[in-house]
Structures are given as C-alpha cells and as structure tokens.
Design an enzyme around this catalytic site. Structure first.
Site, mmCIF file in Angstrom:
data_model
loop_
_atom_site.group_PDB
_atom_site.id
_atom_site.type_symbol
_atom_site.label_atom_id
_atom_site.label_comp_id
_atom_site.label_asym_id
_atom_site.label_seq_id
_atom_site.Cartn_x
_atom_site.Cartn_y
_atom_site.Cartn_z
ATOM 1 N N GLY A 92 7.782 -2.464 -2.495
ATOM 2 C CA GLY A 92 7.097 -0.503 -2.555
ATOM 3 C C GLY A 92 7.842 -0.171 -3.572
ATOM 4 N NE ARG A 93 11.122 2.405 -0.309
ATOM 5 C CZ ARG A 93 11.751 2.347 0.678
ATOM 6 N NH1 ARG A 93 12.540 3.679 0.999
ATOM 7 N NH2 ARG A 93 12.254 1.525 0.745
ATOM 8 C CB CYS A 135 1.045 5.791 8.906
ATOM 9 S SG CYS A 135 1.342 7.368 7.830
ATOM 10 C CG ASN A 187 6.981 -3.584 3.494
ATOM 11 O OD1 ASN A 187 7.304 -2.963 3.579
ATOM 12 N ND2 ASN A 187 7.472 -3.439 1.862
ATOM 13 C CD GLN A 231 -2.784 0.657 5.082
ATOM 14 O OE1 GLN A 231 -2.536 1.613 4.579
ATOM 15 N NE2 GLN A 231 -1.818 -0.974 5.424
ATOM 16 N N PRO A 281 0.768 -1.540 -0.017
ATOM 17 C CG PRO A 281 -0.126 -0.857 2.276
ATOM 18 C CD PRO A 281 0.840 -1.932 1.219
ATOM 19 C CG ASP A 283 15.388 -0.873 2.664
ATOM 20 O OD1 ASP A 283 14.817 -0.540 2.043
ATOM 21 O OD2 ASP A 283 16.640 -1.133 3.586
#
Ligand SMILES: Cc1cc2nc3c(=O)[nH]c(=O)nc-3n(C[C@H](O)[C@H](O)[C@H](O)COP(=O)(O)O)c2cc1C
Length: 328
Positions: free
Chosen positions: A224-225, A100, A200, A70, A16, A202
C-alpha cells in the site's frame, strides 16, 4: 500464486486504497510490476442506490486485467447484489472489505466490525460467492483488538464457503495505524487454510517483502503506502525476490516524468478541478525525500490547474538538477 483459475505471478499486489488506487494509479502500478490491483472500496449500499461515485470507483481502463473490485457492507443479500453489479463491470475478482477501521464504516457493522461477528461475516462471503462467477477474496485485519484475534478461524470458515484467497493486514482494528504490523498474524492465518494467503502491512523495502514471506509462509505480498510516489517498488521487490539484486532507485528525471504522466492522466479521467485536487498530495509523494523538495510541498497543496502542476514539476526538476547532479 493461483486465485481460482487465475495465475498471479509474481504475487506482488497493489492494495486497495480509498482516494488512491483509482484507475490511473493502478495503471501505473501495473506497468511497474504489480500483478494484481484492487480498486478503492465501494460501499454496497451506495452502489445499490446507483450513486454516481460508486460507478466512478469501479471504472476500469479498457483491457485492464487482472483487477479486483472491493466491496464493503454487512448485509449478505445486499452484498451479493453489489457483487453481481461489480462483476458486470468486467473485473476479474470480487474482494470483500473486512478491514476498514473508520468509525463511520464500523458503526454500520461493515469493514472491520465484521471481524467481531462471525455469523454475519461468513454469511456475507457465502452469499457473495454464490452470486458471482468470478473468484471472491477477503481482505481483513487480524481481529478487533489483541484479545480477539479472529482472522485465523474466520479465514478457515471463508475457505469452507468458497473464498479463493485471503489478504491479511497484520493489524487489529484497535491498532489503527498507530501500532506496527505484527506479521505473526499472517502466519497464524496461513496455518489454517490451504487457499493463498497474501501478507500485508508495513512492507517498505524488497527485503521486507522477502522477510515477510519467509517468516509467515505467505503466498504473496500486498503493498500500500510504500507505493506512494514510488510505484517502482513493485519492480524492485520482484527483482529482489527473483535474483537477490537491487534495481537502482528512480532518478529525478524518472520521478518527474512519472509525476507528469500521473497528473495528466488524472486530469483526463477526472477533469482538471477534481484531478488536480486529488493529485496535490500525490505530487508531494513523488517529490518527497528529494533535494529541495520541502520548498515545493506547500505549493503542491495550493495547485489548481494542470499548467501550474506541470510548471511546478519542471521547476522542481531544475532545482534537483542544480542541487545534486548525482540525481539525474
Ligand atoms: C489512504 C489509504 C486508503 C485505504 N483504503 C483502503 C480500502 O479502501 N480498502 C481496504 O481494504 N484497505 C484500505 N487501506 C488499507 C491498505 O489496503 C493496507 O491494508 C494498509 O495500508 C497496510 O498496508 P501498507 O503498510 O502496505 O500500507 C487503505 C490505506 C490507506 C493508507
């Protein structure tokens, strides 16, 4: 990997990401091999106040599945009601945000602040689980700081009250993004629960994904990134896990086609003004690291129309072609 009655195979998930994992992005990720995608975070309070933005965040493409919505918040009853409303949108699971780190989120006790408040965190999961008929998962950081690694004990409690999987971002709140992820936190969570644990933080290459699963015992990985401008990462991971072989990286033409598809889809969904604004940064990601891309970066940030975006992508493609034919 099994989440409730859902089989996620291969277990390579899109994380997310607020401002990123909207339905256009998720459709692209899914087509490139992400087997479960999670929406951007939806604030429970805003949702219950019927903010239009919350409903946009929950929008799904027709037939999109499996997808998790989410939600973020720390009032167990409000979270339960938000989960009911999210379920009505037709998603496959509800994911609860306990990661977050943003100050405006944690000051309300939401997001990663819940890692410091076990009683509330467990009550939130319990109430959400009993409010909906679909699986509930939790995505959390490892703890508030390195002196309070609460994720392993919380995960155990969450399983006890009915969570069906845990995604663990292997950083503390205090780490923000400054310190590297410490995958040992994932191993510590995995040791404590029998529900699936999704690792999750890196993962940048297929080798990283394999190494994370080997080191931690994680049942799946969440990206993610590394998917920014590179949605092909999901297929590359899947292929490497399956066969040990590497797929070729995308060519300049494939990148340009994907960027064009993405920007056109965003304009369809969000209209030209918002769609182009939200795509500016993403376009720089598609071009990043390619021959001649630096010359286009600032121009991406100045885009206002679809026509300008299309022209820029085509111009960049010509430039890449002229600069280095091996790219084509
Ligand atoms: C732009 C951005 C937005 C994010 N928004 C959310 C979010 O809404 N909910 C959430 O749980 N995590 C969010 N995250 C955290 C990611 O889901 C993920 O945990 C983090 O980026 C580490 O994974 P990575 O190294 O694969 O990027 C966000 C991360 C980024 C970079």
């Amino acid at each position: 990997m099994q989440i409730g009655t859902m089989t996620i195979d291969p277990p390579v998930l899109l994380a997310p990401m607020a401002g990123v994992s909207n339905r256009a992005y998720r459709a692209i990720a899914r087509k490139q091999g992400a087997t479960l995608c999670i929406t951007e975070m939806v604030n429970a309070n805003a949702l219950l106040h019927k903010s239009a933005k919350s409903f946009w965040l929950m929008e799904m493409d027709p037939g999109e599945s499996p997808v998790g919505i989410q939600i973020a918040g720390s009032d167990p009853e409000l979270m339960a009601e938000a989960a009911r409303q999210a379920e009505q949108q037709g998603c496959d699971l509800i994911d609860i945000n306990m990661g977050c780190p943003a100050p405006k989120v944690v000051k309300n006790g939401d997001g990663s602040a819940l890692l410091n408040d076990a009683a509330t965190a467990v009550a939130v999961v319990r109430e959400v689980v009993s409010a909906v008929h679909i699986p509930v998962t939790v995505k959390m950081r490892a703890g508030w700081d390195h002196n309070t690694i609460t994720a392993p004990s919380l995960a155990e409690e969450f399983e006890r009250v009915g969570a069906k999987a845990i995604a663990i971002h292997a950083r503390t709140r205090d780490d923000l993004y400054v310190r590297p992820a410490n995958w040992d936190f994932i191993r510590q969570v995995k040791e404590r629960v029998s529900i699936p644990v999704i690792g999750n933080g890196d993962i940048r290459t297929p080798e990283d994904a394999v190494r994370m699963m080997e080191l931690t015992g994680a049942d799946g990985v969440m990206i993610g990134r590394a998917s920014f401008g590179d949605p092909w990462i999901f297929k590359r991971i899947t292929e490497f896990v399956r066969s040990g072989h590497h797929l070729e990286p995308p060519s300049a033409i494939e990148r340009a086609e994907m960027a064009l598809y993405h920007v056109r889809r965003m304009v369809e969904i969000k209209g030209e003004s918002v769609g182009i604004r939200e795509m500016r940064k993403q376009l720089t990601w598609y071009l990043h690291g390619t021959p001649g891309s630096s010359a286009y970066r600032n121009r991406c940030y100045a885009l206002n129309t679809l026509e300008d975006a299309e022209n820029l992508i085509n111009e960049w493609l010509d430039h890449a072609r002229n600069e280095d034919l091996s790219w084509i």
